[in-house]
Write a protein that holds these residues in place. Structure first.
Motif, PDB file in Angstrom:
ATOM      1  N   VAL A   1      61.620  43.542  71.659  1.00 50.50           N
ATOM      2  CA  VAL A   1      60.979  42.650  70.905  1.00 50.50           C
ATOM      3  C   VAL A   1      59.691  43.291  70.095  1.00 50.50           C
ATOM      4  O   VAL A   1      59.242  44.115  70.649  1.00 50.50           O
ATOM      5  N   ILE A   2      59.781  42.750  68.635  1.00 52.47           N
ATOM      6  CA  ILE A   2      58.739  43.257  67.725  1.00 52.47           C
ATOM      7  C   ILE A   2      57.872  42.177  67.523  1.00 52.47           C
ATOM      8  O   ILE A   2      58.434  41.152  67.282  1.00 52.47           O
ATOM      9  N   ARG A   3      56.492  42.115  67.615  1.00 50.62           N
ATOM     10  CA  ARG A   3      55.558  41.023  67.378  1.00 50.62           C
ATOM     11  C   ARG A   3      54.727  41.044  66.087  1.00 50.62           C
ATOM     12  O   ARG A   3      54.334  42.233  65.918  1.00 50.62           O
ATOM     13  N   ILE A   4      55.127  40.322  65.094  1.00 55.39           N
ATOM     14  CA  ILE A   4      54.395  40.429  63.907  1.00 55.39           C
ATOM     15  C   ILE A   4      53.760  39.193  63.440  1.00 55.39           C
ATOM     16  O   ILE A   4      54.182  38.207  64.033  1.00 55.39           O
ATOM     17  N   GLN A   5      52.719  39.430  62.424  1.00 53.82           N
ATOM     18  CA  GLN A   5      52.359  38.086  61.896  1.00 53.82           C
ATOM     19  C   GLN A   5      52.575  38.107  60.441  1.00 53.82           C
ATOM     20  O   GLN A   5      52.121  39.124  59.596  1.00 53.82           O
TER      21      GLN A   5
ATOM     22  N   ALA B   1      54.218  45.509  58.740  1.00 54.56           N
ATOM     23  CA  ALA B   1      55.204  45.008  59.714  1.00 54.56           C
ATOM     24  C   ALA B   1      56.572  45.381  59.413  1.00 54.56           C
ATOM     25  O   ALA B   1      57.556  45.703  60.095  1.00 54.56           O
TER      26      ALA B   1
ATOM     27  N   ASN C   1      53.064  33.853  63.804  1.00 55.78           N
ATOM     28  CA  ASN C   1      53.308  34.747  64.562  1.00 55.78           C
ATOM     29  C   ASN C   1      54.874  34.756  64.825  1.00 55.78           C
ATOM     30  O   ASN C   1      55.454  33.598  64.868  1.00 55.78           O
ATOM     31  N   VAL C   2      55.429  35.818  64.789  1.00 56.69           N
ATOM     32  CA  VAL C   2      56.812  36.124  64.555  1.00 56.69           C
ATOM     33  C   VAL C   2      57.196  37.031  65.643  1.00 56.69           C
ATOM     34  O   VAL C   2      56.743  38.155  65.768  1.00 56.69           O
ATOM     35  N   GLU C   3      58.423  36.767  66.199  1.00 58.67           N
ATOM     36  CA  GLU C   3      58.993  37.886  67.349  1.00 58.67           C
ATOM     37  C   GLU C   3      60.376  38.094  66.768  1.00 58.67           C
ATOM     38  O   GLU C   3      61.267  37.218  66.718  1.00 58.67           O
TER      39      GLU C   3
ATOM     40  N   GLU D   1      63.659  39.736  68.234  1.00 55.30           N
ATOM     41  CA  GLU D   1      64.431  40.125  69.362  1.00 55.30           C
ATOM     42  C   GLU D   1      65.446  41.040  68.870  1.00 55.30           C
ATOM     43  O   GLU D   1      66.423  40.558  67.935  1.00 55.30           O
TER      44      GLU D   1
ATOM     45  N   ASN E   1      62.165  34.462  66.331  1.00 54.81           N
ATOM     46  CA  ASN E   1      61.503  33.287  66.629  1.00 54.81           C
ATOM     47  C   ASN E   1      60.189  33.405  65.880  1.00 54.81           C
ATOM     48  O   ASN E   1      59.492  33.935  65.869  1.00 54.81           O
TER      49      ASN E   1
ATOM     50  N   GLU F   1      56.458  31.170  65.627  1.00 53.62           N
ATOM     51  CA  GLU F   1      55.725  30.051  66.295  1.00 53.62           C
ATOM     52  C   GLU F   1      54.963  29.415  65.315  1.00 53.62           C
ATOM     53  O   GLU F   1      54.086  29.628  64.772  1.00 53.62           O
TER      54      GLU F   1
END
Length: 169
Positions: free
Chosen positions: A4-8, A18, A52-54, A56, A68, A70
């Protein structure tokens, strides 16, 4: 292996750092950015900027499994659409504004996956009910009455339009 990479997002767009992160993971950064931008444009257009975005993805195939976002809470989105800062302090008694059902339907579309509703109609009813709890009427009516009208089929044409997917505009 799943990663999973989490970005904003910033301003409803994927920022350069990102993009580098996505490329560094061996993903097609532009393709992933397009998916993210498409998913966030509806709330970004309302003024929600940092989401916030994940992402996968499968590390071995470098394929995206799921993106995903948020999203802000339903109440925050409804208040923003209604042009209000705070909800009613006396839900059901104090009316702070009115929204057309079309706008409520757009919010339901944004939040449908998160609501876990099986149908768009069910998601719409949930969001209409939320309007009542924060002091908003829908189409100039008490949201309870609108939910009954939805059940009676009064808005089936609108519902079928949204069941086909997002509209532009």
């Amino acid at each position: 292996m799943k990663r999973v990479i989490r970005i904003q997002t910033s301003g409803g767009k994927v920022p350069p750092q990102a993009m580098q992160q996505l490329q560094g993971a061996g993903l097609n950064a532009q393709e992933v950015a397009n998916i993210i931008n498409d998913k966030v444009k509806s709330v970004a257009s309302l003024g929600f900027q940092n989401l916030n975005v994940e992402v996968e993805y499968d590390d071995s195939t470098r394929r995206v499994i799921k993106v995903n976002v948020e999203y802000p809470p339903i109440t925050d989105i409804l208040l923003k659409v209604a042009g209000k800062d705070t909800p009613s302090h006396q839900a059901g008694k104090e009316i702070i504004g009115d929204l057309p059902l079309e706008k409520v339907a757009e919010v339901a579309l944004i939040k449908m996956e998160e609501l876990g509703s099986r149908t768009f109609k069910a998601a719409l009813k949930q969001v209409v009910s939320t309007c009542r709890s924060i002091g908003l009427t829908v189409n100039g009516k008490d949201p309870k009455a609108v939910v009954k009208e939805i059940d009676q089929g009064v808005y089936d044409e609108l519902i079928s339009k949204y069941e086909k997917g997002p509209t532009s505009g």
